[in-house]
Design a protein around this motif. Structure first.
Motif, PDB file in Angstrom:
ATOM      1  N   GLU A  57       2.480   9.654   5.490  1.00  0.00           N
ATOM      2  CA  GLU A  57       1.342   9.531   5.471  1.00  0.00           C
ATOM      3  C   GLU A  57       1.220   7.849   5.516  1.00  0.00           C
ATOM      4  OE1 GLU A  57      -1.927  12.315   3.896  1.00  0.00           O
ATOM      5  OE2 GLU A  57      -1.211  10.923   2.676  1.00  0.00           O
ATOM      6  N   PRO A  94     -13.181   5.784   5.536  1.00  0.00           N
ATOM      7  CA  PRO A  94     -12.718   5.013   4.340  1.00  0.00           C
ATOM      8  C   PRO A  94     -13.738   4.330   4.946  1.00  0.00           C
ATOM      9  CG  PRO A  94     -10.806   5.866   5.069  1.00  0.00           C
ATOM     10  CD  PRO A  94     -12.434   6.292   6.637  1.00  0.00           C
ATOM     11  N   TYR A  99     -13.050   1.065   4.832  1.00  0.00           N
ATOM     12  CA  TYR A  99     -13.024  -0.331   6.146  1.00  0.00           C
ATOM     13  C   TYR A  99     -13.642  -0.008   7.121  1.00  0.00           C
ATOM     14  CZ  TYR A  99     -10.599  -3.002   8.998  1.00  0.00           C
ATOM     15  OH  TYR A  99      -9.839  -3.423  10.564  1.00  0.00           O
ATOM     16  N   PHE A 138       0.771  -1.078   0.293  1.00  0.00           N
ATOM     17  CA  PHE A 138       0.029   0.142  -0.010  1.00  0.00           C
ATOM     18  C   PHE A 138       0.809   0.857  -0.254  1.00  0.00           C
ATOM     19  CE2 PHE A 138       0.407  -1.819   4.216  1.00  0.00           C
ATOM     20  CZ  PHE A 138       0.751  -0.716   4.936  1.00  0.00           C
ATOM     21  N   PRO A 139       0.305   2.442  -0.281  1.00  0.00           N
ATOM     22  CA  PRO A 139       1.145   3.883  -0.633  1.00  0.00           C
ATOM     23  C   PRO A 139       1.289   4.372   1.157  1.00  0.00           C
ATOM     24  CG  PRO A 139      -1.310   4.023  -1.828  1.00  0.00           C
ATOM     25  CD  PRO A 139      -0.960   2.394  -0.666  1.00  0.00           C
ATOM     26  N   ILE A 140       2.867   4.681   1.107  1.00  0.00           N
ATOM     27  CA  ILE A 140       3.580   5.135   2.507  1.00  0.00           C
ATOM     28  C   ILE A 140       3.593   6.838   1.519  1.00  0.00           C
ATOM     29  CG2 ILE A 140       4.848   5.331   3.910  1.00  0.00           C
ATOM     30  CD1 ILE A 140       4.579   2.313   3.655  1.00  0.00           C
ATOM     31  N   PHE A 182      -1.069   6.183   7.094  1.00  0.00           N
ATOM     32  CA  PHE A 182      -2.546   5.393   7.336  1.00  0.00           C
ATOM     33  C   PHE A 182      -2.784   4.227   5.949  1.00  0.00           C
ATOM     34  CE2 PHE A 182      -2.463  10.258   6.857  1.00  0.00           C
ATOM     35  CZ  PHE A 182      -3.307  10.346   5.497  1.00  0.00           C
ATOM     36  N   HIS A 183      -2.413   4.417   5.318  1.00  0.00           N
ATOM     37  CA  HIS A 183      -3.024   4.032   3.831  1.00  0.00           C
ATOM     38  C   HIS A 183      -3.024   2.304   4.043  1.00  0.00           C
ATOM     39  CE1 HIS A 183      -3.347   7.327   1.520  1.00  0.00           C
ATOM     40  NE2 HIS A 183      -2.356   7.811   2.334  1.00  0.00           N
ATOM     41  N   GLY A 184      -2.525   1.807   5.443  1.00  0.00           N
ATOM     42  CA  GLY A 184      -2.826   0.400   4.906  1.00  0.00           C
ATOM     43  C   GLY A 184      -4.928   0.238   5.484  1.00  0.00           C
ATOM     44  N   CYS A 187      -5.672   2.038   8.387  1.00  0.00           N
ATOM     45  CA  CYS A 187      -5.800   2.617   8.268  1.00  0.00           C
ATOM     46  C   CYS A 187      -4.351   3.449   9.574  1.00  0.00           C
ATOM     47  CB  CYS A 187      -6.841   3.714   8.161  1.00  0.00           C
ATOM     48  SG  CYS A 187      -8.413   3.015   7.469  1.00  0.00           S
ATOM     49  N   ASP A 195       0.083  -1.321  10.594  1.00  0.00           N
ATOM     50  CA  ASP A 195      -0.013  -2.431   9.707  1.00  0.00           C
ATOM     51  C   ASP A 195       0.458  -2.643   9.465  1.00  0.00           C
ATOM     52  OD1 ASP A 195      -2.955  -2.576   9.487  1.00  0.00           O
ATOM     53  OD2 ASP A 195      -3.275  -0.597   8.560  1.00  0.00           O
ATOM     54  N   HIS A 197      -5.421   8.277  10.126  1.00  0.00           N
ATOM     55  CA  HIS A 197      -6.198   8.401   9.906  1.00  0.00           C
ATOM     56  C   HIS A 197      -7.102   8.908  10.101  1.00  0.00           C
ATOM     57  CE1 HIS A 197      -9.467   8.989   6.638  1.00  0.00           C
ATOM     58  NE2 HIS A 197      -8.985   8.688   5.996  1.00  0.00           N
TER      59      HIS A 197
END
Length: 431
Positions: free
Chosen positions: A97, A401, A403, A82-84, A99-101, A104, A108, A382
């Motif tokens: 950031e 989000p 999720y 996932f993006p970081i 919190f993209h896992g 959030c 993660d 997030h």
């Protein structure tokens, strides 16, 4: 690579043993006997590498022969998918950031890495493992998600009743399957103390194969160094010094950054940014480490009065206050200052900080010299995970989000217990 106990340097074990045991037999934390220097060629290649490639390149020095290179590459690709991103906020200031896992939160990264390692060991040994984890917020949900459905692994999560956000509690208590949530009548420090006592209890260890998924576990901690490499690479090319401000509670995230620096990553310095639980900033100011009962704040994941990873920080700097103070500055902020930072940054830039990222931002702004330095603060969760707090400050609604929305619609399932260790022990033996 061998690991020793922070309480006894004579204790030695492999990566696999350190991960499965979680805590050393003398209740110390496992720490690598040596820190590898990754060399100039690796740092030259960093801007070309993906997060998964960086994770593999760094991890292999610590894992040794306990996991094959092919399996470790597979783990890195599964975990770091996932993006970081490093996101510019204002002149000289960016945020990393994390919190993209799937849950959030930054945890993660470590929880997913550890789950894959333990899953591989459990499969090979065909022996069930019971994971005990204390959480002040995001650790529990990240661990629960990371280990959900992993064969041979049971997870028991302890969290302080009434001291986590609603979304965090829903994430902790709605997983089911191999995940059990215990709602403790006490503080996070009570939860953490109960976990540590369980590891030292002969009866429990005779009947259960116990380990921990807090940042006291080396497989949770090590991956928290990986994204500093990835963040530094995103800032290149630059002739300015790089400074990281880390919102800090149990200090695993900051210790990960210090490890990266010891491995040769050219980070100039760190800021340990705390809320009212300012034990480490006080130590940096005075040279005296005085754990205290934690106090509740709006940045609840940092409400820790006896941070476990302080012992590892001391190992890195050989307990030398003068040396550690060269690399780390301390700062702490009240709830009011945190709320004011959330409002100020949003009004000027439209960027929404969560309460923990806001503390990191304030620490960075306190010390940063934008003429000579680039500053990065860690946005660790997030803002929707702290919906009530952030919406109250901004007087506007935050998008949740998908999720997290899904968690809010599920039924809470938890067991309420006291903070008395005997109650926890009885539950584990019956379980």
């Amino acid at each position: 690579m061998k690991y020793f106990s922070t309480n006894n340097p004579e204790i030695r074990c492999s990566f696999k043993e350190a991960v499965i045991k979680g805590l050393a037999p003398d209740s110390g934390l496992f720490f690598p006997v040596s820190i590898p220097n990754l060399g100039a060629e690796f740092f030259k290649r960093l801007p070309e590498l993906s997060m998964a490639e960086i994770g593999f390149e760094v991890a292999k020095h610590f894992v040794g022969d306990d996991i094959s290179d092919s399996e470790l590459k597979k783990i890195a690709e599964e975990v770091f998918n996932f993006p970081i991103p490093v996101v510019p906020i204002e002149k000289g200031v960016s945020t990393l950031e994390l919190f993209h896992g799937p849950t959030c939160a930054f945890k993660d990264v470590g929880a997913r890495f550890m789950s894959r390692c333990l899953g591989a060991f459990a499969k090979k040994d065909q022996e069930e493992v019971s994971i005990l984890v204390a959480t002040s917020g995001d650790t529990g949900s990240a661990v629960a998600n990371g280990f959900l459905g992993v064969e041979g692994v049971k997870v028991i999560i302890l969290y302080p009743a009434g001291k986590v956000s609603q979304i965090q509690e829903q994430q902790l208590t709605t997983m089911g399957q191999n995940i059990t949530a215990l709602e403790v009548d006490g503080t996070f420090d009570d939860c953490q103390a109960m976990v540590k006592m369980a590891f030292g209890d002969d009866d429990l260890n005779a009947k259960l194969n116990l380990t921990s998924a807090n940042s006291i576990n080396i497989a949770r901690l090590l991956p928290q160094s990986f994204y500093y490499f990835y963040a530094w690479a995103q800032l290149q090319p630059s002739n300015k010094k790089v400074v990281f401000s880390v919102p800090s509670g149990n200090y695993g995230n900051l210790t990960g950054g210090l490890l990266a620096k010891q491995m040769g990553l050219p980070i100039d310095s760190f800021i340990a940014s705390a809320n009212r639980n300012k034990i480490v900033p006080d130590y940096l100011d005075t040279g005296k480490y005085e754990p205290k009962a934690s106090v509740q704040t709006i940045s609840n994941a940092m409400d820790v009065g006896a941070p476990s990873n302080f012992a590892r920080m001391m190992e890195l700097y050989h307990k030398n206050h003068a040396e550690i103070s060269k690399d780390i500055k301390g700062a702490w902020f009240s709830d009011q200052e945190t709320e004011e930072a959330i409002a100020d940054v949003y009004n000027r830039t439209a960027y929404i900080l969560d309460p923990h990222g806001a503390v990191g931002y304030l620490g960075l702004k306190k010390y940063l010299n934008t003429q000579t330095e680039i500053g990065v603060f860690l946005e660790t969760a997030h803002p929707a995970k702290f919906k009530d707090t952030v919406e109250k400050v901004l007087s506007s609604e935050i998008k949740i989000p998908d999720y997290l929305k899904e968690c809010l619609g599920k039924d809470k399932k938890s067991t309420f217990i006291s903070s008395d260790f005997s109650d926890f022990k009885r539950f584990l033996l019956q379980k």
